[in-house]
Design a protein around this motif. Structure first.
Motif, short mmCIF file in Angstrom:
data_model
loop_
_atom_site.label_atom_id
_atom_site.label_comp_id
_atom_site.label_asym_id
_atom_site.label_seq_id
_atom_site.Cartn_x
_atom_site.Cartn_y
_atom_site.Cartn_z
N GLU A 1 32.16 49.81 38.86
CA GLU A 1 31.32 48.99 37.99
C GLU A 1 31.70 49.15 36.53
O GLU A 1 31.65 48.19 35.76
N SER A 2 32.13 50.37 36.12
CA SER A 2 32.53 50.57 34.73
C SER A 2 33.81 49.79 34.40
O SER A 2 34.08 49.49 33.24
N ALA A 3 34.57 49.46 35.43
CA ALA A 3 35.79 48.66 35.24
C ALA A 3 35.50 47.16 35.26
O ALA A 3 36.41 46.35 35.18
N GLY A 4 34.20 46.81 35.39
CA GLY A 4 33.82 45.41 35.38
C GLY A 4 34.01 44.71 36.71
O GLY A 4 34.08 43.49 36.78
N VAL A 5 34.08 45.50 37.78
CA VAL A 5 34.24 44.95 39.12
C VAL A 5 32.92 45.10 39.87
O VAL A 5 32.31 46.17 39.85
N SER A 6 32.47 44.05 40.51
CA SER A 6 31.25 44.12 41.30
C SER A 6 31.49 45.03 42.50
O SER A 6 32.47 44.89 43.23
N TYR A 7 30.57 45.97 42.70
CA TYR A 7 30.70 46.89 43.83
C TYR A 7 30.63 46.14 45.16
O TYR A 7 31.35 46.45 46.10
N ASP A 8 29.80 45.10 45.21
CA ASP A 8 29.72 44.28 46.43
C ASP A 8 31.04 43.55 46.68
O ASP A 8 31.52 43.49 47.80
N ASP A 9 31.63 42.99 45.62
CA ASP A 9 32.92 42.30 45.76
C ASP A 9 34.01 43.28 46.21
O ASP A 9 34.84 42.95 47.05
N TYR A 10 33.98 44.46 45.63
CA TYR A 10 34.93 45.50 46.04
C TYR A 10 34.79 45.78 47.54
O TYR A 10 35.77 45.87 48.27
N GLY A 11 33.55 45.90 48.01
CA GLY A 11 33.30 46.19 49.42
C GLY A 11 33.84 45.11 50.34
O GLY A 11 34.49 45.40 51.35
N VAL A 12 33.60 43.86 49.98
CA VAL A 12 34.09 42.74 50.78
C VAL A 12 35.62 42.75 50.82
O VAL A 12 36.23 42.63 51.89
N SER A 13 36.23 42.93 49.67
CA SER A 13 37.70 42.95 49.60
C SER A 13 38.29 44.12 50.37
O SER A 13 39.31 43.97 51.05
N THR A 14 37.67 45.27 50.27
CA THR A 14 38.16 46.45 50.99
C THR A 14 38.10 46.24 52.50
O THR A 14 39.06 46.55 53.21
N PRO B 1 34.63 51.91 53.10
CA PRO B 1 34.23 50.72 52.37
C PRO B 1 32.72 50.69 52.26
O PRO B 1 32.02 51.12 53.19
N PRO B 2 32.20 50.23 51.14
CA PRO B 2 30.76 50.23 50.97
C PRO B 2 30.08 49.39 52.03
O PRO B 2 30.54 48.32 52.37
N THR B 3 28.99 49.91 52.55
CA THR B 3 28.22 49.19 53.55
C THR B 3 26.85 48.85 53.01
O THR B 3 26.01 48.36 53.73
N ARG B 4 26.65 49.13 51.75
CA ARG B 4 25.36 48.86 51.13
C ARG B 4 25.58 48.55 49.67
O ARG B 4 26.67 48.69 49.16
N GLN B 5 24.52 48.16 49.01
CA GLN B 5 24.59 47.91 47.58
C GLN B 5 24.87 49.22 46.87
O GLN B 5 24.94 50.27 47.48
N ARG B 6 25.00 49.16 45.57
CA ARG B 6 25.29 50.32 44.74
C ARG B 6 24.48 51.52 45.25
O ARG B 6 23.28 51.44 45.40
N PRO B 7 25.16 52.63 45.59
CA PRO B 7 24.43 53.77 46.15
C PRO B 7 23.50 54.40 45.14
O PRO B 7 23.68 54.29 43.94
N LYS B 8 22.48 55.07 45.67
CA LYS B 8 21.55 55.82 44.84
C LYS B 8 22.26 57.05 44.33
O LYS B 8 23.14 57.60 44.99
N ARG B 9 21.90 57.49 43.18
CA ARG B 9 22.48 58.70 42.58
C ARG B 9 22.19 59.92 43.43
O ARG B 9 21.09 60.08 43.94
N VAL B 10 23.21 60.77 43.57
CA VAL B 10 23.05 62.03 44.27
C VAL B 10 22.74 63.09 43.22
O VAL B 10 23.45 63.17 42.23
N PRO B 11 21.68 63.90 43.43
CA PRO B 11 21.33 64.91 42.41
C PRO B 11 22.40 65.98 42.27
O PRO B 11 23.18 66.25 43.08
#
Length: 159
Positions: free
Chosen positions: A108-121, A149-159
């Protein structure tokens, strides 16, 4: 591509060393055993692209750490069957979530949608495997980020 993969692998190693005191290489071994539902040392060596003696040394350390269980393989011969312990399964789940969270932030910091990345991967994995994706094959590029490959939206932060 090679430079990106190498840098991602080094970053993953640094994160896991600092936060979980485990190397990325050992995490990958545990990850592979989990994805294969248990395996032999020979198949783990093949998945990791290393020699059987190398995997034998690594599995010994992981067994001693209580992360892996090794027993006689049902097929017989001089094979050892590997299975994650409860602690190993917990470590893989936690480290996988940690790495995915950090990777999602990077994407996301690179300006790429995490969802789009997941689909492409997922499309790339299907293309590389001739239409089938199998978690028992070595991940393309050698890194777990390609195998997860991501199977969900942006993951929740891990503590």
């Amino acid at each position: 591509m090679h430079a990106l993969t190498a840098r991602l692998d080094r970053a993953a190693d640094s994160i896991l060393q600092a936060e979980q005191n485990v190397s990325y290489r050992r995490f990958l071994a545990l990850y592979a055993v989990r994805e294969m539902g248990g395996t032999t040392q020979r198949d783990l060596a093949r998945w990791m692209g290393v020699t059987e003696p190398s995997v034998s040394r690594m599995t010994r350390v992981l067994v001693e750490a209580g992360l892996l269980e090794a027993g006689v393989d049902r097929a017989g011969g001089n094979r050892r069957h590997l299975q994650l312990s409860a602690a190993g399964d917990e470590l893989v789940a936690h480290c996988g979530a940690l790495l995915e969270d950090r990777f999602a932030a990077l994407v996301e910091s690179a300006g790429v949608s995490y969802d789009d990345y997941g689909v492409s991967t997922r499309r790339l994995l299907v293309a590389l495997s001739g239409g089938e994706t199998s978690s028992t094959e070595k991940p393309p590029g050698g890194g777990v980020t390609a195998a997860l490959p991501p199977t969900r939206q942006r993951p929740k932060r891990v503590p």
